[in-house]
Design a protein around this motif. Sequence first.
Motif, mmCIF file in Angstrom:
data_model
loop_
_atom_site.group_PDB
_atom_site.id
_atom_site.type_symbol
_atom_site.label_atom_id
_atom_site.label_comp_id
_atom_site.label_asym_id
_atom_site.label_seq_id
_atom_site.Cartn_x
_atom_site.Cartn_y
_atom_site.Cartn_z
ATOM 1 N N UNK A 9 0.721 -1.122 -0.121
ATOM 2 C CA UNK A 9 -0.338 -0.054 -0.114
ATOM 3 C C UNK A 9 0.834 1.254 -0.065
ATOM 4 N N UNK A 10 0.275 2.508 -0.250
ATOM 5 C CA UNK A 10 0.757 3.741 -0.161
ATOM 6 C C UNK A 10 -0.157 4.614 0.584
ATOM 7 N N UNK A 11 0.305 5.569 0.871
ATOM 8 C CA UNK A 11 -0.478 6.859 1.373
ATOM 9 C C UNK A 11 -0.344 7.983 0.472
ATOM 10 N N UNK A 12 -1.504 8.755 -0.046
ATOM 11 C CA UNK A 12 -1.327 10.105 -0.569
ATOM 12 C C UNK A 12 -1.625 11.215 0.151
ATOM 13 N N UNK A 13 -1.251 12.381 0.078
ATOM 14 C CA UNK A 13 -1.854 13.480 0.644
ATOM 15 C C UNK A 13 -3.156 14.258 -0.127
ATOM 16 N N UNK A 14 -4.084 14.137 0.509
ATOM 17 C CA UNK A 14 -5.590 14.655 -0.152
ATOM 18 C C UNK A 14 -5.610 16.219 -0.240
#
Length: 492
Positions: free
Chosen positions: A28-33
Amino acid sequence: MPGGKRGLVAPQNTFLENIVRRSSESSFLLGNAQIVDWPVVYSNDGFCKLSGYHRADVMQKSSTCSFMYGELTDKKTIEKVRQTFDNYESNCFEVLLYKKNRTPVWFYMQIAPIRNEHEKVVLFLCTFKDITLFKQPIEDDSTKGWTKFARLTRALTNSRSVLQQLTPMNKTEVVHKHSRLAEVLQLGSDILPQYKQEAPKTPPHIILHYCAFKTTWDWVILILTFYTAIMVPYNVSFKTKQNNIAWLVLDSVVDVIFLVDIVLNFHTTFVGPGGEVISDPKLIRMNYLKTWFVIDLLSCLPYDIINAFENVDEGISSLFSSLKVVRLLRLGRVARKLDHYLEYGAAVLVLLVCVFGLVAHWLACIWYSIGDYEVIDEATNTIQIDSWLYQLALSIGTPYRYNSSAGIWEGGPSKDSLYVSSLYFTMTSLTTIGFGNIAPTTDVEKMFSVAMMMVGSAKDHVFYTQRDQMMTEDQITKEIHTQEAVVKDLRE
């Protein structure tokens, strides 16, 4: 304040910790919304291994994985992925992406928006599953002219991890079976974890170091430590035996409070090396025993009560009075607590003034001790007329006089007058003004005065350096405040 990054004054944000704990077998990866193009702020080892990119290569790239698009990536799927991000929606896709070595791979991609406690989307969570084996063999430039069997053989040899999963699974199971992370999160459901601060769970007898009670208690200890820093040097230098019941009771109360503080410190959480809150009672006790326990114990012993007894030997009394100076080591804990206020200009100014006054007070006590030691020669029992105490006594009309019946010298200025005069001299010396009405005459007094002037010059250098730094920091802070706030919120 820097205490924020140290975890000293705010609850921990456990979102990332929860995600990592639940995703040991997922990618997984996390992105800045909150930023245009939704840059990646975190990618786990599983995604790096799956894509062939290092974490540093992925950071700040788009969470849509546009950097992995290629010739065979479906344009309609690309548009659907972008619309999902634009609309802050949850969705899943089968998309063809390219690894770093430009090998095409089919991924089952799931996208979920992460909301904070204000129901505002702050992050996107994207999970990936390799489903290449269960799609039609991929035909690219390197495999043109190959038979379907040859392309399938190549796909099988390019993914060892998938080969291990091939035996117990069939196509239907893999395409529709979510990863362990997806099963836990249930994309779009109410149990998706929120990106917010959460108080760590602690045993009933353990106190959080940032709770309201502990914060109030720390300020009480802070004030009493400053009281100790002022009174201990004064009592040691002016040899004030605490025969005054009111002062004796007050100092005894202070000692009891310091003793209670020791007990509380054995039951208070602390921040570990990685910024996490440690609530294990055994670790808390071991940490306190290795750090501040000895100093705190020496600082709470009732030296004043021992000195209050009339039959105590003078040498023992002087020893206990000297041991009280150990309490000044608690100022190290004061400095640690005040450290997170140093980002505020006004707080720095007030702190510098307090430190200057405290140093002047200490030097005044030392200055009086030098004069008190030299004014009377105990070997010959004669008065030293060149001592600053003798000159001060003559100038204010309270000269020393010899009591022949008792064989001792009496008279001289009162202790209040002596302290005010000593503080006046140290203040004028530290500020390099020096009016000359109180002046050093003996060699020891002159050497101490030179040392004070050096301290005063160092003080001026520190003050002006801090002032220039504050002006520079204020300008920089105004320019990058918005971007810094976003990054700080994400890292918490």
